[in-house]
Design an enzyme around this catalytic site. Structure first.
Site, PDB file in Angstrom:
ATOM      1  N   CYS A   8       4.667   1.657  -6.889  1.00 38.88           N
ATOM      2  CA  CYS A   8       3.529   2.397  -6.175  1.00 38.88           C
ATOM      3  C   CYS A   8       2.639   1.073  -5.873  1.00 38.88           C
ATOM      4  O   CYS A   8       2.119   0.809  -7.528  1.00 38.88           O
ATOM      5  CB  CYS A   8       3.756   3.438  -6.236  1.00 38.88           C
ATOM      6  SG  CYS A   8       2.649   4.756  -7.213  1.00 38.88           S
ATOM      7  N   CYS A  15       3.617  -0.949  -1.271  1.00 37.55           N
ATOM      8  CA  CYS A  15       2.221  -1.116  -1.514  1.00 37.55           C
ATOM      9  C   CYS A  15       2.054  -2.745  -0.945  1.00 37.55           C
ATOM     10  O   CYS A  15       2.008  -2.896  -1.819  1.00 37.55           O
ATOM     11  CB  CYS A  15       2.592  -1.503  -3.817  1.00 37.55           C
ATOM     12  SG  CYS A  15       4.546  -2.423  -3.494  1.00 37.55           S
ATOM     13  N   CYS A  31       3.445  -6.595  -3.543  1.00 36.58           N
ATOM     14  CA  CYS A  31       4.687  -7.217  -5.160  1.00 36.58           C
ATOM     15  C   CYS A  31       4.934  -8.290  -4.877  1.00 36.58           C
ATOM     16  O   CYS A  31       5.331  -9.565  -3.924  1.00 36.58           O
ATOM     17  CB  CYS A  31       5.628  -5.769  -4.537  1.00 36.58           C
ATOM     18  SG  CYS A  31       5.203  -4.310  -4.670  1.00 36.58           S
TER      19      CYS A  31
END
Length: 137
Positions: A13, A87, A91
């Protein structure tokens, strides 16, 4: 994932101070050494959210020693399953990895009353994940 290797899961996150910490703690609690557990944040906070620590203590899991960690390419490469929690596009994506996105409210700035339902939702999702990737034989 081979049958002999221990599956590894990375929870991500933004701040690694709430959702991903709770998920990692639950997975460690339920799966023990049957799964390698990591968590990280794209912009880690200085400390884990105190309301999250309190909510997890109510569930019987102590995360007071946990600290937010920065998301690295290496952590993603070393994981079989990468579970993102808000997120977005931060990523890194690698072929051959399994990616899941768990849409969950962000507990940042919330009191423990607001964190409890998020904790309970994460617990249910982690229980399902354990059944899938590391069932008790």
């Amino acid at each position: 994932m081979s049958d002999t290797a221990t599956p590894s899961v990375l929870f991500v996150c933004v701040h690694n101070a709430g959702r991903s910490q709770m998920a990692a703690a639950f997975l460690t609690y339920f799966a023990g050494d049957r799964v390698q557990v990591r968590s990280a944040g794209s912009a880690p906070a200085d400390t884990v959210n105190p309301a999250v620590v309190e909510a997890m203590a109510e569930a019987g899991i102590d995360i007071t020693a946990e600290v937010p960690k920065v998301l690295t390419v290496r952590a993603v490469q070393a994981s079989d399953v990468v579970i993102t929690m808000g997120c977005g596009d931060t990523c890194p994506v690698f072929p051959g990895k399994r990616y899941l996105d768990w849409e969950l409210p962000d507990p940042a700035g919330q009191g423990v009353e607001a964190v409890r339902p998020i904790r309970d939702e994460i617990e249910q999702r982690v229980r399902g994940l354990v059944e899938e990737i590391a069932p008790v034989s």
